[in-house]
Design a protein around this motif. Structure first.
Motif, PDB file in Angstrom:
ATOM      1  N   TYR A 133      16.627   3.311  -4.101  1.00 34.28           N
ATOM      2  CA  TYR A 133      15.781   3.796  -5.184  1.00 34.28           C
ATOM      3  C   TYR A 133      14.390   3.196  -5.042  1.00 34.28           C
ATOM      4  CZ  TYR A 133      20.257   5.332  -6.832  1.00 34.28           C
ATOM      5  OH  TYR A 133      21.477   5.938  -6.903  1.00 34.28           O
ATOM      6  N   ALA A 134      13.392   4.001  -5.349  1.00 39.90           N
ATOM      7  CA  ALA A 134      11.998   3.615  -5.121  1.00 39.90           C
ATOM      8  C   ALA A 134      11.637   2.287  -5.790  1.00 39.90           C
ATOM      9  CB  ALA A 134      11.064   4.724  -5.597  1.00 39.90           C
ATOM     10  N   GLU A 135      12.285   1.964  -6.903  1.00 38.46           N
ATOM     11  CA  GLU A 135      11.986   0.703  -7.599  1.00 38.46           C
ATOM     12  C   GLU A 135      12.355  -0.511  -6.738  1.00 38.46           C
ATOM     13  OE1 GLU A 135      14.744   2.634  -9.422  1.00 38.46           O
ATOM     14  OE2 GLU A 135      13.082   4.010  -9.688  1.00 38.46           O
ATOM     15  N   GLU A 136      13.251  -0.313  -5.781  1.00 39.63           N
ATOM     16  CA  GLU A 136      13.711  -1.402  -4.933  1.00 39.63           C
ATOM     17  C   GLU A 136      12.905  -1.530  -3.646  1.00 39.63           C
ATOM     18  OE1 GLU A 136      17.687  -0.082  -4.301  1.00 39.63           O
ATOM     19  OE2 GLU A 136      18.401  -0.850  -6.223  1.00 39.63           O
ATOM     20  N   PHE A 137      11.847  -0.764  -3.519  1.00 43.40           N
ATOM     21  CA  PHE A 137      11.072  -0.707  -2.273  1.00 43.40           C
ATOM     22  C   PHE A 137      10.647  -2.093  -1.801  1.00 43.40           C
ATOM     23  CE2 PHE A 137       7.217  -0.225   0.231  1.00 43.40           C
ATOM     24  CZ  PHE A 137       7.547   0.804   1.094  1.00 43.40           C
ATOM     25  N   MET A 138       9.995  -2.859  -2.657  1.00 46.66           N
ATOM     26  CA  MET A 138       9.491  -4.171  -2.229  1.00 46.66           C
ATOM     27  C   MET A 138      10.623  -5.165  -1.990  1.00 46.66           C
ATOM     28  SD  MET A 138       6.382  -3.971  -1.522  1.00 46.66           S
ATOM     29  CE  MET A 138       6.076  -5.693  -1.190  1.00 46.66           C
ATOM     30  N   GLU A 139      11.718  -5.043  -2.719  1.00 44.80           N
ATOM     31  CA  GLU A 139      12.861  -5.923  -2.468  1.00 44.80           C
ATOM     32  C   GLU A 139      13.419  -5.689  -1.069  1.00 44.80           C
ATOM     33  OE1 GLU A 139      15.803  -5.594  -5.589  1.00 44.80           O
ATOM     34  OE2 GLU A 139      14.217  -5.484  -7.088  1.00 44.80           O
ATOM     35  N   VAL A 140      13.532  -4.418  -0.690  1.00 46.66           N
ATOM     36  CA  VAL A 140      14.029  -4.087   0.648  1.00 46.66           C
ATOM     37  C   VAL A 140      13.011  -4.530   1.699  1.00 46.66           C
ATOM     38  CG1 VAL A 140      14.755  -2.198   2.171  1.00 46.66           C
ATOM     39  CG2 VAL A 140      15.455  -2.203  -0.223  1.00 46.66           C
ATOM     40  N   ALA A 141      11.726  -4.372   1.390  1.00 51.09           N
ATOM     41  CA  ALA A 141      10.676  -4.802   2.318  1.00 51.09           C
ATOM     42  C   ALA A 141      10.724  -6.313   2.536  1.00 51.09           C
ATOM     43  CB  ALA A 141       9.306  -4.383   1.790  1.00 51.09           C
ATOM     44  N   ILE A 142      10.997  -7.061   1.485  1.00 54.42           N
ATOM     45  CA  ILE A 142      11.102  -8.519   1.604  1.00 54.42           C
ATOM     46  C   ILE A 142      12.308  -8.886   2.459  1.00 54.42           C
ATOM     47  CG2 ILE A 142      11.628 -10.624   0.294  1.00 54.42           C
ATOM     48  CD1 ILE A 142       9.855  -9.388  -1.968  1.00 54.42           C
ATOM     49  N   GLU A 143      13.422  -8.187   2.239  1.00 55.46           N
ATOM     50  CA  GLU A 143      14.611  -8.451   3.051  1.00 55.46           C
ATOM     51  C   GLU A 143      14.344  -8.116   4.519  1.00 55.46           C
ATOM     52  OE1 GLU A 143      19.369  -7.438   3.132  1.00 55.46           O
ATOM     53  OE2 GLU A 143      18.194  -6.887   1.368  1.00 55.46           O
ATOM     54  N   TYR A 144      13.624  -7.000   4.753  1.00 52.51           N
ATOM     55  CA  TYR A 144      13.225  -6.661   6.132  1.00 52.51           C
ATOM     56  C   TYR A 144      12.413  -7.805   6.739  1.00 52.51           C
ATOM     57  CZ  TYR A 144       9.787  -5.245   9.571  1.00 52.51           C
ATOM     58  OH  TYR A 144       8.952  -5.237  10.661  1.00 52.51           O
ATOM     59  N   ALA A 145      11.439  -8.305   5.979  1.00 50.35           N
ATOM     60  CA  ALA A 145      10.566  -9.366   6.491  1.00 50.35           C
ATOM     61  C   ALA A 145      11.367 -10.614   6.855  1.00 50.35           C
ATOM     62  CB  ALA A 145       9.491  -9.704   5.462  1.00 50.35           C
ATOM     63  N   GLU A 146      12.392 -10.928   6.065  1.00 56.71           N
ATOM     64  CA  GLU A 146      13.220 -12.095   6.371  1.00 56.71           C
ATOM     65  C   GLU A 146      13.975 -11.894   7.687  1.00 56.71           C
ATOM     66  OE1 GLU A 146      15.642 -12.527   2.898  1.00 56.71           O
ATOM     67  OE2 GLU A 146      13.989 -13.353   1.705  1.00 56.71           O
ATOM     68  N   HIS A 147      14.565 -10.712   7.858  1.00 59.41           N
ATOM     69  CA  HIS A 147      15.309 -10.444   9.102  1.00 59.41           C
ATOM     70  C   HIS A 147      14.374 -10.356  10.311  1.00 59.41           C
ATOM     71  CE1 HIS A 147      19.338  -9.984   7.498  1.00 59.41           C
ATOM     72  NE2 HIS A 147      18.843  -9.263   6.500  1.00 59.41           N
ATOM     73  N   SER A 149       0.815  -1.202   0.000  1.00 56.44           N
ATOM     74  CA  SER A 149       0.000   0.000   0.000  1.00 56.44           C
ATOM     75  C   SER A 149       0.855   1.262   0.000  1.00 56.44           C
ATOM     76  CB  SER A 149      -0.916  -0.002   1.224  1.00 56.44           C
ATOM     77  OG  SER A 149      -1.539   1.241   1.381  1.00 56.44           O
ATOM     78  N   ALA A 150       1.916   1.273   0.792  1.00 55.36           N
ATOM     79  CA  ALA A 150       2.755   2.466   0.935  1.00 55.36           C
ATOM     80  C   ALA A 150       3.775   2.616  -0.184  1.00 55.36           C
ATOM     81  CB  ALA A 150       3.465   2.424   2.279  1.00 55.36           C
ATOM     82  N   GLU A 151       3.971   1.600  -0.981  1.00 56.58           N
ATOM     83  CA  GLU A 151       5.003   1.622  -2.026  1.00 56.58           C
ATOM     84  C   GLU A 151       4.852   2.809  -2.971  1.00 56.58           C
ATOM     85  OE1 GLU A 151       6.955  -1.431  -5.295  1.00 56.58           O
ATOM     86  OE2 GLU A 151       4.932  -1.810  -4.573  1.00 56.58           O
ATOM     87  N   SER A 152       3.637   3.208  -3.252  1.00 55.49           N
ATOM     88  CA  SER A 152       3.414   4.319  -4.194  1.00 55.49           C
ATOM     89  C   SER A 152       3.962   5.649  -3.675  1.00 55.49           C
ATOM     90  CB  SER A 152       1.923   4.457  -4.498  1.00 55.49           C
ATOM     91  OG  SER A 152       1.218   4.789  -3.317  1.00 55.49           O
ATOM     92  N   LEU A 153       4.179   5.769  -2.379  1.00 57.85           N
ATOM     93  CA  LEU A 153       4.684   7.008  -1.787  1.00 57.85           C
ATOM     94  C   LEU A 153       6.215   7.045  -1.705  1.00 57.85           C
ATOM     95  CD1 LEU A 153       2.196   7.306   1.219  1.00 57.85           C
ATOM     96  CD2 LEU A 153       2.043   8.422  -1.005  1.00 57.85           C
ATOM     97  N   SER A 154       6.866   5.941  -2.024  1.00 56.43           N
ATOM     98  CA  SER A 154       8.317   5.842  -1.867  1.00 56.43           C
ATOM     99  C   SER A 154       9.052   6.775  -2.825  1.00 56.43           C
ATOM    100  CB  SER A 154       8.758   4.400  -2.110  1.00 56.43           C
ATOM    101  OG  SER A 154      10.149   4.285  -1.962  1.00 56.43           O
ATOM    102  N   LYS A 155      10.097   7.407  -2.291  1.00 55.08           N
ATOM    103  CA  LYS A 155      10.947   8.313  -3.066  1.00 55.08           C
ATOM    104  C   LYS A 155      12.376   7.789  -3.043  1.00 55.08           C
ATOM    105  CE  LYS A 155       7.640  11.513  -3.315  1.00 55.08           C
ATOM    106  NZ  LYS A 155       6.482  10.738  -3.004  1.00 55.08           N
ATOM    107  N   ASP A 156      13.158   8.201  -4.042  1.00 54.11           N
ATOM    108  CA  ASP A 156      14.572   7.830  -4.097  1.00 54.11           C
ATOM    109  C   ASP A 156      15.339   8.526  -2.986  1.00 54.11           C
ATOM    110  OD1 ASP A 156      14.040   6.368  -6.382  1.00 54.11           O
ATOM    111  OD2 ASP A 156      14.799   7.891  -7.761  1.00 54.11           O
ATOM    112  N   LEU A 157      16.284   7.812  -2.404  1.00 56.58           N
ATOM    113  CA  LEU A 157      17.232   8.374  -1.440  1.00 56.58           C
ATOM    114  C   LEU A 157      18.627   8.128  -2.007  1.00 56.58           C
ATOM    115  CD1 LEU A 157      15.755   7.005   1.909  1.00 56.58           C
ATOM    116  CD2 LEU A 157      15.487   9.293   0.977  1.00 56.58           C
ATOM    117  N   VAL A 158      19.061   9.017  -2.862  1.00 57.31           N
ATOM    118  CA  VAL A 158      20.313   8.825  -3.573  1.00 57.31           C
ATOM    119  C   VAL A 158      21.488   8.737  -2.600  1.00 57.31           C
ATOM    120  CG1 VAL A 158      21.846   9.782  -5.336  1.00 57.31           C
ATOM    121  CG2 VAL A 158      19.374   9.984  -5.594  1.00 57.31           C
ATOM    122  N   ASP A 159      21.495   9.562  -1.553  1.00 50.43           N
ATOM    123  CA  ASP A 159      22.594   9.542  -0.587  1.00 50.43           C
ATOM    124  C   ASP A 159      22.689   8.213   0.172  1.00 50.43           C
ATOM    125  OD1 ASP A 159      20.142  10.335   0.524  1.00 50.43           O
ATOM    126  OD2 ASP A 159      21.116  11.238   2.261  1.00 50.43           O
TER     127      ASP A 159
END
Length: 176
Positions: free
Chosen positions: A110-124, A96-106
């Motif tokens: 990148y917003a395209e990786e939002f769900m990949e990072v979320a999946i990694e969070y879920a595993e940890h 649901s929140a993925e559409s609000l994600s913005k890039d954090l270049v620093d």
């Protein structure tokens, strides 16, 4: 969209006749365009972003003093006031929140990786939860001891720290 393990998939598609399946699929094909993907139709991205931020804050505050968290896990008697892992953020909340994600270049996020990072969070987060339970059970049985419980507790803290770092990046991408 993959069918869930829900009742509709097994009950209606697996045990009925071909004509009943066609009728069911006809009903679903009329409903889905009206409401979008089931489960996401009534999502509130702003509320879910706040929930993600709150979960991130809870994990950060829990891990400010890992020694207290570890002591609560390995204590012989469970202390109701001892810190516990906060509730894990669900996949639906991230979707649901993925559409609000913005890039954090620093931060190299990148917003395209939002769900990949979320999946990694879920595993940890899932590993931390499992290790928390093992730490609580580490004193039980023939091979149980304080040393076993502490080993699981240390691993739990490491997994929780990894989950916290990932969730903090996700929360930052939603608040930018």
């Amino acid at each position: 969209f993959a069918p869930s393990k829900g009742v509709l998939h097994r009950k209606h598609l697996g045990t009925t006749s071909l004509s009943s399946r066609r009728a069911f699929l006809a009903e679903v094909s009329l409903i889905v365009p009206l409401f979008g993907v089931p489960g996401i139709a009534f999502a509130k991205p702003d509320a879910d972003a706040k929930l993600i931020q709150a979960a991130s804050d809870d994990l950060v505050s829990l891990l400010k003093d890992p020694a207290i968290f570890e002591a609560g896990m390995v204590a012989i008697d469970e202390d109701p006031s001892a810190p516990k892992l906060p509730r894990q953020v669900s996949r639906m909340t991230f979707q649901s929140a993925e559409s609000l994600s913005k890039d954090l270049v620093d931060s190299n996020f990148y917003a395209e990786e939002f769900m990949e990072v979320a999946i990694e969070y879920a595993e940890h987060a899932g590993a931390a939860r499992d290790l928390y339970k093992l730490a609580r059970l580490g004193r039980v049985g023939e091979n149980g001891s304080e040393e076993v419980a502490k080993g699981y507790a240390k691993r739990c803290i490491e997994e929780a720290q990894a989950a916290s770092a990932l969730l903090a990046i996700i929360a930052a991408s939603l608040s930018k």
